[in-house]
Enzyme design. Structure first.
Site, PDB file in Angstrom:
ATOM      1  N   HIS A 135       0.877  -1.174   0.000  1.00 39.46           N
ATOM      2  CA  HIS A 135       0.000   0.000   0.000  1.00 39.46           C
ATOM      3  C   HIS A 135       0.921   1.233   0.000  1.00 39.46           C
ATOM      4  O   HIS A 135       2.029   1.169   0.535  1.00 39.46           O
ATOM      5  CB  HIS A 135      -0.829  -0.049   1.286  1.00 39.46           C
ATOM      6  N   ASP A 213       2.927  -4.617   7.851  1.00 36.81           N
ATOM      7  CA  ASP A 213       1.727  -3.800   7.689  1.00 36.81           C
ATOM      8  C   ASP A 213       0.538  -4.740   7.906  1.00 36.81           C
ATOM      9  O   ASP A 213       0.216  -5.561   7.046  1.00 36.81           O
ATOM     10  CB  ASP A 213       1.718  -3.198   6.278  1.00 36.81           C
ATOM     11  N   GLN A 216      -4.634  -5.222   6.918  1.00 39.30           N
ATOM     12  CA  GLN A 216      -5.624  -6.200   6.431  1.00 39.30           C
ATOM     13  C   GLN A 216      -5.593  -7.501   7.232  1.00 39.30           C
ATOM     14  O   GLN A 216      -6.581  -8.233   7.260  1.00 39.30           O
ATOM     15  CB  GLN A 216      -5.374  -6.519   4.947  1.00 39.30           C
ATOM     16  N   LYS A 239     -10.747  -0.828  10.295  1.00 39.06           N
ATOM     17  CA  LYS A 239     -10.929  -2.014   9.440  1.00 39.06           C
ATOM     18  C   LYS A 239     -11.280  -3.241  10.272  1.00 39.06           C
ATOM     19  O   LYS A 239     -11.492  -4.317   9.744  1.00 39.06           O
ATOM     20  CB  LYS A 239      -9.657  -2.278   8.631  1.00 39.06           C
ATOM     21  N   CYS A 379      -4.661   2.446  -3.717  1.00 41.70           N
ATOM     22  CA  CYS A 379      -3.421   2.983  -3.121  1.00 41.70           C
ATOM     23  C   CYS A 379      -2.255   2.035  -3.326  1.00 41.70           C
ATOM     24  O   CYS A 379      -1.412   1.863  -2.433  1.00 41.70           O
ATOM     25  CB  CYS A 379      -3.600   3.278  -1.636  1.00 41.70           C
TER      26      CYS A 379
END
Lengths: 422, 149
Positions: A135, A213, A216, A239, A379
């Site tokens: 991202h 990261d 998700q 999220k 993104c």
């Protein structure tokens, strides 16, 4: 191997999706007079009533500023705020709650590491490795700190076949100058899950740190930082059923201790004179100013909700929907799905394109049927370039989505096909 | 609701674009990109003694951006550069709903449906913005692509 079966064999309780759906007020609403089918969860999830009520209750009856308050409300707010930090620490398997730094979200968490760790540890000749499928929030902060320090940013190319990470290639890229490997734990475009334990093993041989990261992954699969052995984890509250504007950086204690403050202000200091200041202890050193108290408490409630469901059950539900979506979408001739076909190595994020319809037009037609998907570059422009497309359509699932909603998605795609071929 | 956006004229321009390709003699070149959705349009113009003789477009993108570029090519042929400037301004404000139709605008009228779909306005205006920037740049000797961000 029938991995679906093997997961079920572990006797993980199945999610009661009907009951879950009743917890989400927005799922009882209609869009363009059609029941809402919300498949944009990779962008942001919906909120259960429990989270909404917790925030509402906090603002209605419990609000005050945290820390240093003598009065009852301030002490109560501080207690709730710090309890939320403990909940999050437990949720991701951190050793200490002070290893959890509140941020605005994943983006700020990665920026914090890039600037604070980077300015103290990077010099000319040092190398940061990211991948092609990051991202923008795990690309741009590193570009900026490399520009400031003279370090070099290199990217791990994806496997040309299934666009997964090629860890052999990563092993080849590592040198003693590699200082940080910053990779997505689950791609927000392809859904691919990264084998972080292997990345950590490779990194340890070279003395490199690993940042994941988790924007998700943390909402969708069990994540345990101690088991994975990663040094930093960044993720967002919104999220994972929590409010917007709150997220976390997990960092290993000794690394955070050595890092300078990221922003200056109230709460992050120990003493201030007109010539110099000393820093507060962890985690407050990184939390200048009045924090997002309601956000943290709301995220704590979201963690409670997810733990009540059980993250193994959340993952099993995702696995079930993924298997179903792969076969259902594959039945539509004009649809090409990007990313791995094996539901065991991916999360519930599906990027796809229709041979005859631009993603924006597809998204528009689906919206008219109450189906919310995302269309664009997500993104991740370098990944779009790698895939050879300008944009994709993306459907992403969560705990409240059902197989019949995937049927509706497919029916809507077919009807869009008819609309544009008439 | 969808029919207001995807009028038959729009879908016709999308499926059978007019003036696709490159102008025989390139006096003006315009490039417009919308990084968000990956739309990309190249316009080339042949201009003879201030009159636009030929407009061609190339590129890829959603139906609205492509249909709008196709309509642009038909709209501007035969106009002087000054007239083209005025026309572009007028059309852009029509898409945004800031202006009312006072003349017969031909196929452009079909694009007005975007007013009700705010996120699609930039799709409709991409080609027009790109050409406007190119014409302004040529007056000042600059060369930059239009990027809708």
């Amino acid at each position: 191997m029938d991995s679906h079966k093997s997961i079920q064999n572990l006797s993980i309780p199945e999610l009661d999706v009907d009951a879950v759906r009743k917890d989400f007020p927005i799922l009882q609403t209609t869009i363009h007079d059609k029941p809402l089918i919300y498949l944009d969860n990779a962008a942001s999830s919906q909120k259960p009533e429990f989270v909404i009520k917790t925030i509402n209750n906090y603002y209605s009856y419990e609000h005050s500023n945290v820390h240093r308050g003598i009065h009852h409300l301030s002490q109560q707010a501080t207690q709730q705020y710090e309890q939320a930090r403990e909940k999050v620490a437990n949720f991701i398997g951190a050793n200490h709650s002070h290893e959890i730094i509140w941020t605005r979200g994943t983006t700020e968490a990665i920026n914090l590491v890039a600037y604070s760790w980077g300015q103290n540890n990077l010099k000319q000749g040092d190398v940061i490795i990211i991948s092609t499928c990051e991202h923008h929030s795990n690309i741009v902060p590193w570009q900026l700190i490399c520009e400031l320090t003279g370090a070099t940013l290199r990217h791990l190319p994806l496997d040309s076949h299934d666009k997964s990470f090629n860890l052999n290639k990563l092993a080849e890229m590592l040198t003693p100058n590699t200082r940080m490997i910053a990779l997505t734990h689950m791609s927000n475009v392809l859904g691919t899950i990264t084998d972080l334990s292997k990345v950590v093993e490779l990194a340890r041989h070279n003395g490199s740190l690993v940042l994941a990261d988790g924007a998700q992954s943390v909402p969708h699969i069990p994540v345990n930082v101690a088991e994975l052995g990663i040094d930093f984890l960044a993720f967002s509250g919104h999220k994972m059923l929590g409010p917007t504007g709150i997220g976390c950086l997990y960092g290993r204690e000794e690394l955070l201790e050595d890092m300078p403050p990221y922003q200056g202000g109230g709460d992050m200091i120990e003493t201030v004179t007109m010539s110099q200041s000393t820093w507060n202890q962890l985690p407050y050193k990184f939390e200048a100013g009045t924090p997002n108290i309601a956000g943290a408490i709301g995220l704590g409630a979201a963690v409670d909700y997810l733990e009540h469901l059980g993250m193994e059950s959340v993952r099993a539900h995702s696995h079930k929907l993924n298997s179903y979506a792969i076969s259902a979408l594959s039945e539509i001739d004009q649809i090409s799905i990007y990313g791995p076909r094996n539901p065991s190595v991916r999360g519930g994020v599906f990027s796809f394109n229709h041979a005859d319809i631009h993603p924006h037009d597809l998204g528009q037609v689906l919206d008219s049927k109450g189906v919310a998907i995302r269309a664009g570059h997500h993104c991740a422009q370098p990944l779009m370039a790698e895939l050879g497309v300008g944009s994709t359509a993306r459907a992403s699932f969560y705990i409240y989505n059902t197989q019949s909603e995937i049927d509706e998605l497919c029916a809507a795609i077919k009807s869009a096909g008819e609309f544009f071929s008439k | 609701m969808l029919d207001e956006l995807y009028k038959e004229i729009i879908l016709d321009h999308y499926k059978s674009p007019r003036n696709r390709g490159k102008a025989s003699k390139v006096d003006f070149h315009a490039h417009g990109v919308n990084p968000l959705c990956g739309d990309d349009i190249e316009l080339t113009l042949t201009v003879d003694r201030d009159i636009i003789e030929e407009v061609k477009f190339d590129g890829h993108g959603c139906s609205i951006s492509q249909a709008s570029a196709s309509i642009l090519t038909e709209t501007l042929v035969g106009l002087t550069l000054d007239q083209a400037h005025t026309k572009i301004e007028h059309v852009k404000s029509l898409f945004k709903g800031n202006d009312i139709v006072t003349e017969d605008l031909g196929d452009i009228e079909a694009l007005q449906g975007v007013r009700k779909f705010p996120v699609r306005i930039k799709c409709a205006t991409l080609a027009w913005n790109a050409l406007q920037l190119s014409l302004q740049n040529s007056a000042t000797g600059q060369s930059t692509a239009y990027s809708d961000e």
